[in-house]
Every structure is written in structure tokens, then in C-alpha cells.
Design an enzyme around this catalytic site. Structure first.
Site, PDB file in Angstrom:
ATOM      1  N   THR A  84      11.332  -1.408   0.804  1.00 61.34           N
ATOM      2  CA  THR A  84      11.757  -2.818   0.297  1.00 61.34           C
ATOM      3  C   THR A  84      13.132  -3.221   1.235  1.00 61.34           C
ATOM      4  O   THR A  84      13.515  -4.043   2.135  1.00 61.34           O
ATOM      5  CB  THR A  84      11.306  -2.106  -1.105  1.00 61.34           C
ATOM      6  OG1 THR A  84      10.334  -2.352  -1.596  1.00 61.34           O
ATOM      7  CG2 THR A  84      12.392  -3.900  -1.700  1.00 61.34           C
ATOM      8  N   ASN A 159      -1.448  -4.227   2.498  1.00 55.07           N
ATOM      9  CA  ASN A 159      -1.772  -3.342   0.996  1.00 55.07           C
ATOM     10  C   ASN A 159      -2.256  -3.407   0.121  1.00 55.07           C
ATOM     11  O   ASN A 159      -3.397  -2.004  -0.388  1.00 55.07           O
ATOM     12  CB  ASN A 159       0.000  -3.441   0.312  1.00 55.07           C
ATOM     13  CG  ASN A 159       0.328  -4.622   0.454  1.00 55.07           C
ATOM     14  OD1 ASN A 159       0.201  -5.123   1.494  1.00 55.07           O
ATOM     15  ND2 ASN A 159      -0.148  -4.538  -0.874  1.00 55.07           N
ATOM     16  N   SER A 207       7.963   4.035   4.869  1.00 54.15           N
ATOM     17  CA  SER A 207       8.419   4.832   3.339  1.00 54.15           C
ATOM     18  C   SER A 207       7.334   6.138   3.383  1.00 54.15           C
ATOM     19  O   SER A 207       6.425   6.298   3.444  1.00 54.15           O
ATOM     20  CB  SER A 207       7.412   3.069   2.566  1.00 54.15           C
ATOM     21  OG  SER A 207       8.243   3.828   1.269  1.00 54.15           O
ATOM     22  N   CYS A 332      -3.036 -10.319 -14.346  1.00 55.69           N
ATOM     23  CA  CYS A 332      -3.497 -11.496 -15.877  1.00 55.69           C
ATOM     24  C   CYS A 332      -2.154 -11.210 -16.980  1.00 55.69           C
ATOM     25  O   CYS A 332      -1.769 -10.187 -16.402  1.00 55.69           O
ATOM     26  CB  CYS A 332      -4.926 -11.000 -16.089  1.00 55.69           C
ATOM     27  SG  CYS A 332      -6.381 -10.282 -14.797  1.00 55.69           S
TER      28      CYS A 332
HETATM   29  N1  PLP Z   1       5.797  -3.315   2.562  1.00 55.00           N
HETATM   30  C1  PLP Z   1       4.225  -2.245   2.003  1.00 55.00           C
HETATM   31  C2  PLP Z   1       3.071  -3.131   2.935  1.00 55.00           C
HETATM   32  C3  PLP Z   1       3.736  -1.789   0.817  1.00 55.00           C
HETATM   33  O1  PLP Z   1       2.994  -1.215   0.784  1.00 55.00           O
HETATM   34  C4  PLP Z   1       4.658  -1.668   0.045  1.00 55.00           C
HETATM   35  C5  PLP Z   1       4.315  -0.779  -0.718  1.00 55.00           C
HETATM   36  O2  PLP Z   1       3.903  -0.787  -1.504  1.00 55.00           O
HETATM   37  C6  PLP Z   1       6.071  -2.218   0.583  1.00 55.00           C
HETATM   38  C7  PLP Z   1       5.974  -2.667   1.778  1.00 55.00           C
HETATM   39  C8  PLP Z   1       7.642  -1.635   0.075  1.00 55.00           C
HETATM   40  O3  PLP Z   1       7.249  -0.041  -0.435  1.00 55.00           O
HETATM   41  P1  PLP Z   1       8.300   0.968  -0.611  1.00 55.00           P
HETATM   42  O4  PLP Z   1       7.593   1.228  -2.192  1.00 55.00           O
HETATM   43  O5  PLP Z   1       8.915   1.296  -0.511  1.00 55.00           O
HETATM   44  O6  PLP Z   1       9.526   0.239  -1.114  1.00 55.00           O
END
Ligand code: PLP
Length: 385
Positions: A84, A159, A207, A332
Site C-alpha cells: 500500500t 489479486n 509486499s 455484502c
Molecule cells: N496491491 C495488490 C495487488 C494487493 O493484492 C495488495 C494486498 O492485497 C496490495 C497492493 C496491498 O499490499 P499490502 O497488504 O502490503 O499493503
């Protein structure tokens, strides 16, 4: 009953964790590498006495290891608190430099939320559509991009549905138009071969907790020569790019986990593809009605399934009661079911989208786990809703 899985597979079993796209279990090697820096080697790596040098050396070694794993140079790796922060750094940095941002409709909220924020402050952000399996078409980018100084940011792998984007083609188009190319590779690093030099990637977010490292730590790769304004200001850590005392133990754990995952990447992918096939074969043999979402070129183990007539949230809770952890493709509340922006963007009809779960298998899942999942799904879905 699922073809070859006995009903004993579920119920008598340990907890089955099948949400590895959300987070992964810390590897033992990573834990062991971290321990000294949590207990005895607790010095601040920025101090100049010899006690600090051990922590400083560990940081340098971790940086070199991580760089080597993605084909970068050590000085191109900047430690952050996770995906993030890395994504925010990129988007907010582009906005500070008045760059137009081109991204996709299926990015993670770690990209979409800062994009919405910088848009609200006057930045120009364009969101490209994807096709029915979640692919951004290079031609769409070529038709959209014009002018200099853009930031193009596309996720390496989605994701929710696992789709791997055509990163090299997208990067090539960005570069032909003098744009910088960033990829949110949080779901891909440690799971598929990445070489930032060969693939012409300028910036990459990662990450640790997605590749069996600890939570709350990650990195941003910034290619040498790119000047990127810091997001977090204060001390001179990370060569003045990212202030704050480094999380030495977690950084060491991240490097160990990544090196370990990369060393076994091909075997792990082959094993996960076999487990995926086993799961899908079991569900088909049980004559369940379902569709799989996403592209055939996907992150191994990421399986998005829609079971029409069975709401994702209900499936999640029923599977949870049987000791199985998965996630849904929808959120939901008591009033309505909100379909994820990803399932909306691929045009999945509402009747399917609201009935979607994501099973994400990882390094520690076994055939036995897959049998437990298949048997449990069959128990829930194997009769008329
Ligand atoms: N970007 C993607 C594609 C993710 O799947 C995630 C977390 O699920 C993140 C960014 C965020 O990563 P973090 O949990 O290390 O902040």
C-alpha cells in the site's frame, strides 16, 4: 461425492487455509533469520558505533538479495511498510510532478484510492478497461497515451482473479511514448519470474507477506536515474527517499522469504497448477455448476469460481464452519451485495459475480487440503439452492 476425495477429507481435518492471495504463512527460514534482530541485534542501523554495523550490514545484504531476485541493483530497492505504501508513493509522486496517470479499472485499492485522491486535487487520471478475462489490451494503451511525461501503472497480476497482464508489451508502449512504467507486482513477486531490466520496468511495488515473509514490510524498486519525490519525510534513511528507522528484522525476513520462494518457484508453480487441476476435476466430477473467472495465464493457485445460485458470502461462511478459509468476490451487508470492481470490470453478470469465491492456494497447501475444499464445496453446493 467428489470423485476421488473421501468425505473424511473434511471435518476431521486441521484448518485449511486457502486465502494465500490475502496473506501467507511466514516461512520458518524467514522467522529464524529475523529472530536475532528482534532480540539481540536491536541497534538502530543508522548509528555509527560498531553495534549498529551488524544491523546496517544485514540491511545491505537484504537489499542485495532482493535486488538479485528481481534483476535490479541494490541501490534501486527502497524499503517500505508494504504494498500500500509503495503504491501510494508512486501515485502521489506522479501527481506531485504533474504527470498524467494511466492505469486500469481492476487495480487494487492501494492504487485506486490514491488515484481518486490525486484526481480530487486536480490530477488527470485515466482508467483503461479490461476484457472479460481481465486483460488490459496493449492497443487500448497505445490509443490512449499521448504527450510526454505520463505515468503508466498496471498491476502485474490481479489479486481477485489471478490474471497476469502483458507487462512487457505495456511497458514498451509506455516507453515509446516517453512515459514511465510502474507495476503493482504485489501478487506476482515470488510467484512468477520477474526481471525488471529485461522487462523494462521502471518502478515496481512488492509486499513481503504475499510471499511467506512478514507483514508490514515491502519495497519499491525505482530504476537508477529516476528522481522520485519521497512520500514519507523525516530522516535520511533509504538514501533520503523514505524516512523512518528501518524495520531491520522484517526486512531480513522479507529477503530470506523471497530468496527461498524464488529458488523453488518452478517446482512450486508446477505443484500449484496440479492442485488447481485436481480441485477443478473434483468439482466437475461432482457435476457442480460453476465457472472459473480470469485468464488461462494466471498466478498459480489463484482460483476465482462462481457458483450461480449460491452467494459468495454464504459460501464463505459455510466453508468457514467446515474449517476452510477462502474469500469472496463481493462484500455484502444486510441490504445488498456489492460486487467487486474487478468482477464488474470484466463484465461478469451480477448473478455470477455475487456468487463468487476466491480460493488461493499457496506453498503449504496439500492434496489433502484440496480434497477437503472440494468435498466441502460439494456438500454445500451439490444440491439445488
Ligand atoms: N496491491 C495488490 C495487488 C494487493 O493484492 C495488495 C494486498 O492485497 C496490495 C497492493 C496491498 O499490499 P499490502 O497488504 O502490503 O499493503
Amino acid at each position: 461425492m467428489a470423485a476421488n476425495c473421501s468425505r473424511k477429507a473434511v471435518g476431521e481435518h486441521r484448518q485449511v487455509y486457502a486465502d494465500n492471495a490475502a496473506t501467507t504463512q511466514l516461512s520458518h527460514a524467514a522467522f529464524e533469520a529475523m529472530t536475532p534482530f528482534l532480540l539481540d541485534q536491536y541497534a538502530n542501523p543508522s548509528q555509527s558505533y560498531s553495534f549498529s554495523r551488524i544491523a546496517r550490514k544485514a540491511l545491505d545484504k537484504a537489499r542485495a538479495t532482493i535486488a538479485d531476485c528481481i534483476g535490479a541493483l541494490p541501490e534501486e530497492i527502497f524499503f517500505t511498510s508494504g504494498g500500500t505504501e509503495s503504491d501510494n508513493w508512486v501515485i502521489q509522486g506522479a501527481a506531485k510532478q504533474q504527470m498524467k496517470i494511466i492505469t486500469s479499472a481492476i487495480e487494487h485499492h492501494a492504487i485506486l484510492a490514491p488515484c481518486a485522491f490525486v484526481e480530487s486535487k486536480g490530477s488527470n487520471v485515466e482508467y483503461l478497461p479490461v476484457d472479460s478475462v481481465g486483460l488490459v489490451h496493449p492497443q487500448t494503451l497505445a490509443d490512449t497515451i499521448s504527450g510526454n511525461g505520463h505515468l503508466v501503472s498496471f498491476m502485474y497480476a490481479n489479486n481477485e482473479i489471478g490474471t497476469i497482464e502483458p507487462i512487457e508489451e505495456l511497458a514498451a508502449i509506455a516507453h515509446r511514448n516517453d512515459a514511465l512504467f510502474h507495476t503493482d507486482a504485489v501478487q506476482a513477486v515470488g510467484h512468477t519470474h520477474i526481471d525488471v531490466k529485461r522487462q523494462n520496468i521502471d518502478m515496481l511495488s512488492a509486499s513481503a507477506h504475499k510471499f511467506n515473509g512478514p507483514k508490514g514490510v515491502g519495497f519499491l524498486f525505482i530504476r537508477n536515474g529516476i528522481k522520485w519525490p519521497p512520500l514519507i519525510m523525516g530522516g535520511m534513511q533509504e538514501n533520503y527517499h523514505r524516512a523512518g528507522t528501518e524495520n531491520v528484522a522484517s526486512i531480513v525476513g522479507m529477503a530470506t522469504a523471497l530468496q527461498e520462494n524464488i529458488a523453488a518457484i518452478d517446482d512450486n508453480c508446477t505443484r500449484l497448477k496440479r492442485l488447481e487441476k485436481r480441485l477443478l476435476d473434483e468439482l466437475s466430477a461432482a457435476k457442480l455448476v460453476f465457472i472459473r473467472n480470469g485468464s488461462t495465464n494466471h498466478i498459480a493457485g489463484n482460483i476465482s469460481l462462481s457458483f450461480p445460485g449460491f452467494e459468495g458470502e454464504m459460501l464463505l461462511h459455510r466453508l468457514d464452519l467446515l474449517g476452510i478459509s477462502v474469500s469472496t468476490g463481493s462484500a455484502c451487508d444486510s441490504q445488498n451485495t456489492q460486487i467487486s470492481h474487478v468482477l464488474k470490470a470484466i463484465g461478469l453478470p451480477y448473478e455470477y459475480a455475487k456468487c463468487t469465491i476466491r480460493i488461493s492456494l499457496g506453498r503449504y497447501n496439500t492434496e489433502h487440503d484440496v480434497c477437503a475444499i472440494a468435498t466441502a464445496i460439494e456438500r454445500i453446493v451439490g444440491h439445488k439452492p
